[in-house]
Write an enzyme that holds these catalytic residues in place. Structure first.
Site, PDB file in Angstrom:
ATOM      1  N   PHE A   1      -1.643  16.011   4.475  1.00 31.24           N
ATOM      2  CA  PHE A   1      -2.047  15.382   3.223  1.00 31.24           C
ATOM      3  C   PHE A   1      -0.874  15.439   2.250  1.00 31.24           C
ATOM      4  O   PHE A   1      -0.379  16.511   1.910  1.00 31.24           O
ATOM      5  CB  PHE A   1      -3.282  16.060   2.622  1.00 31.24           C
ATOM      6  CG  PHE A   1      -3.881  15.238   1.530  1.00 31.24           C
ATOM      7  CD1 PHE A   1      -4.731  14.180   1.818  1.00 31.24           C
ATOM      8  CD2 PHE A   1      -3.551  15.483   0.199  1.00 31.24           C
ATOM      9  CE1 PHE A   1      -5.251  13.384   0.806  1.00 31.24           C
ATOM     10  CE2 PHE A   1      -4.064  14.698  -0.819  1.00 31.24           C
ATOM     11  CZ  PHE A   1      -4.923  13.647  -0.516  1.00 31.24           C
TER      12      PHE A   1
ATOM     13  N   ARG B   1       0.535  12.120  -8.977  1.00 32.35           N
ATOM     14  CA  ARG B   1       1.066  10.773  -8.740  1.00 32.35           C
ATOM     15  C   ARG B   1       2.483  10.638  -9.298  1.00 32.35           C
ATOM     16  O   ARG B   1       3.286   9.861  -8.792  1.00 32.35           O
ATOM     17  CB  ARG B   1       0.182   9.717  -9.431  1.00 32.35           C
ATOM     18  CG  ARG B   1      -1.187   9.542  -8.819  1.00 32.35           C
ATOM     19  CD  ARG B   1      -1.834   8.273  -9.383  1.00 32.35           C
ATOM     20  NE  ARG B   1      -3.263   8.204  -9.145  1.00 32.35           N
ATOM     21  CZ  ARG B   1      -3.841   7.761  -8.029  1.00 32.35           C
ATOM     22  NH1 ARG B   1      -3.092   7.358  -7.028  1.00 32.35           N
ATOM     23  NH2 ARG B   1      -5.144   7.728  -7.913  1.00 32.35           N
TER      24      ARG B   1
ATOM     25  N   GLU C   1       0.840  -1.200   0.000  1.00 32.77           N
ATOM     26  CA  GLU C   1       0.000   0.000   0.000  1.00 32.77           C
ATOM     27  C   GLU C   1       0.873   1.248   0.000  1.00 32.77           C
ATOM     28  O   GLU C   1       1.980   1.233   0.552  1.00 32.77           O
ATOM     29  CB  GLU C   1      -0.884   0.017   1.259  1.00 32.77           C
ATOM     30  CG  GLU C   1      -2.346  -0.298   1.004  1.00 32.77           C
ATOM     31  CD  GLU C   1      -3.117   0.855   0.366  1.00 32.77           C
ATOM     32  OE1 GLU C   1      -2.604   1.472  -0.602  1.00 32.77           O
ATOM     33  OE2 GLU C   1      -4.232   1.120   0.816  1.00 32.77           O
ATOM     34  N   ASP C   2       0.359   2.317  -0.586  1.00 35.77           N
ATOM     35  CA  ASP C   2       1.100   3.572  -0.578  1.00 35.77           C
ATOM     36  C   ASP C   2       1.145   4.179   0.818  1.00 35.77           C
ATOM     37  O   ASP C   2       2.186   4.561   1.315  1.00 35.77           O
ATOM     38  CB  ASP C   2       0.510   4.569  -1.595  1.00 35.77           C
ATOM     39  CG  ASP C   2      -1.014   4.714  -1.477  1.00 35.77           C
ATOM     40  OD1 ASP C   2      -1.629   4.100  -0.585  1.00 35.77           O
ATOM     41  OD2 ASP C   2      -1.598   5.452  -2.299  1.00 35.77           O
TER      42      ASP C   2
ATOM     43  N   ASP D   1      -3.515   5.196   6.515  1.00 31.49           N
ATOM     44  CA  ASP D   1      -4.087   6.420   7.075  1.00 31.49           C
ATOM     45  C   ASP D   1      -5.093   6.022   8.166  1.00 31.49           C
ATOM     46  O   ASP D   1      -4.695   5.634   9.251  1.00 31.49           O
ATOM     47  CB  ASP D   1      -4.731   7.191   5.908  1.00 31.49           C
ATOM     48  CG  ASP D   1      -5.185   8.592   6.277  1.00 31.49           C
ATOM     49  OD1 ASP D   1      -4.558   9.214   7.141  1.00 31.49           O
ATOM     50  OD2 ASP D   1      -6.176   9.073   5.690  1.00 31.49           O
TER      51      ASP D   1
HETATM   52  P1  IMP Z   1      -7.180   4.640   4.721  1.00 30.84           P
HETATM   53  O1  IMP Z   1      -8.225   3.653   4.331  1.00 30.84           O
HETATM   54  O2  IMP Z   1      -7.750   5.836   5.409  1.00 30.84           O
HETATM   55  O3  IMP Z   1      -6.032   4.035   5.488  1.00 30.84           O
HETATM   56  O4  IMP Z   1      -6.620   5.282   3.415  1.00 30.84           O
HETATM   57  C1  IMP Z   1      -5.969   4.586   2.500  1.00 30.84           C
HETATM   58  C2  IMP Z   1      -5.948   5.300   1.170  1.00 30.84           C
HETATM   59  O5  IMP Z   1      -6.342   6.671   1.268  1.00 30.84           O
HETATM   60  C3  IMP Z   1      -4.553   5.319   0.621  1.00 30.84           C
HETATM   61  O6  IMP Z   1      -4.275   4.153  -0.081  1.00 30.84           O
HETATM   62  C4  IMP Z   1      -4.586   6.550  -0.253  1.00 30.84           C
HETATM   63  O7  IMP Z   1      -5.099   6.214  -1.520  1.00 30.84           O
HETATM   64  C5  IMP Z   1      -5.537   7.478   0.449  1.00 30.84           C
HETATM   65  N1  IMP Z   1      -4.811   8.462   1.273  1.00 30.84           N
HETATM   66  C6  IMP Z   1      -4.707   8.499   2.612  1.00 30.84           C
HETATM   67  N2  IMP Z   1      -3.949   9.517   3.029  1.00 30.84           N
HETATM   68  C7  IMP Z   1      -3.556  10.151   1.904  1.00 30.84           C
HETATM   69  C8  IMP Z   1      -2.714  11.298   1.670  1.00 30.84           C
HETATM   70  O8  IMP Z   1      -2.158  11.964   2.563  1.00 30.84           O
HETATM   71  N3  IMP Z   1      -2.539  11.636   0.367  1.00 30.84           N
HETATM   72  C9  IMP Z   1      -3.097  10.950  -0.673  1.00 30.84           C
HETATM   73  N4  IMP Z   1      -3.870   9.875  -0.495  1.00 30.84           N
HETATM   74  C10 IMP Z   1      -4.101   9.480   0.791  1.00 30.84           C
HETATM   75 MG    MG Z   2      -4.350   3.961  -2.169  1.00 30.82          MG
END
Ligand code: IMP
Ligand code: MG
Length: 207
Positions: free
Chosen positions: A178, A191, A125-126, A129
């Site tokens: 962010f 990206r 995963e990137d 969050d």
């Molecule tokens: P989560 O489900 O909240 O953990 O979010 C996961 C996804 O939200 C990541 O794979 C990203 O695609 C997106 N995301 C979360 N934080 C950021 C950020 O700071 N910048 C860009 N995308 C984010």
């Molecule tokens: Mg993502």
């Protein structure tokens, strides 16, 4: 599962010299990006992560599963740094849309090509969050009887966590900002930046 975050460079160590990127087009003129992690630091850390994974599974062919689209750059660099056999696949889930806040809703939009039964799966995963995406994916994957599942993320934002999930391999722990670049987008843009940077929105577009 092992906690790799202990070995991660702190933010201070990973903080790149601040530079600003100003989009040229008029409607994006208010946005700016301050570099947080340089491309060199990203590449060095990915090489270390590849070694950590290989060290943990010296005789196996880890199956890297990238979560589209944000993980693509990270996955391809990680895969190229890994010695020995690996295989890879991709899955896609819905996430932020065009905003910078998550809805908390996760939906599978593209499934894997092949079965993960009996495989050592590394979810790539990137960014971790709120953890909602990973929680959803782990539930899906666990039902498919893999040999084991590990999680590798380039970035971890622990302050934002809502779900009880954690990554086994973490590139960098970052504060609650962010970020864009190196796969991460804002409304599908940025990206392709090689560094990771903090996005500041213009006055009209605040979070
Ligand atoms: P989560 O489900 O909240 O953990 O979010 C996961 C996804 O939200 C990541 O794979 C990203 O695609 C997106 N995301 C979360 N934080 C950021 C950020 O700071 N910048 C860009 N995308 C984010
Ligand atoms: Mg993502």
């Amino acid at each position: 599962m092992r906690r790799a975050a202990l070995e991660c460079p702190s933010l201070e160590n990973s903080m790149a010299k601040s530079t600003r990127y100003k989009p040229k087009s008029k409607n994006k003129a208010q946005e700016s990006i301050r570099t947080l992690i340089s491309r060199e630091k990203i590449q060095r850390r990915i090489a270390e992560m590849a070694q950590e994974i290989r060290r943990d599974f010296p005789t196996e062919a880890p199956h890297l599963v990238g979560v589209l689209k944000g993980s693509v750059f990270f996955l391809t660099d990680l895969a190229r740094q890994m010695s020995g056999d690996i295989s890879l696949d991709f899955i896609a889930v819905s996430s932020y849309g065009n905003r910078t806040e998550t809805s908390g809703e996760v939906k599978l939009t593209r499934d894997l090509d092949s079965s993960i039964e009996g495989k050592t799966v590394i979810v790539v995963e990137d960014i971790l969050d709120t953890g909602m995406t990973l929680q959803y994916l782990l539930r899906v994957f666990e039902q498919r009887k893999p040999r084991r599942i590990r999680v590798a993320v380039l970035l971890d934002k622990p302050e934002r966590r809502l779900a009880k999930v954690r990554a086994d391999y973490v590139g960098f722990t970052i504060p609650n900002e962010f970020v864009v670049g190196y796969g991460l987008d804002y409304a599908e843009r940025y990206r392709n930046l090689s560094d990771v940077g903090v996005l500041s929105l213009g006055k009209k577009e605040q979070r």
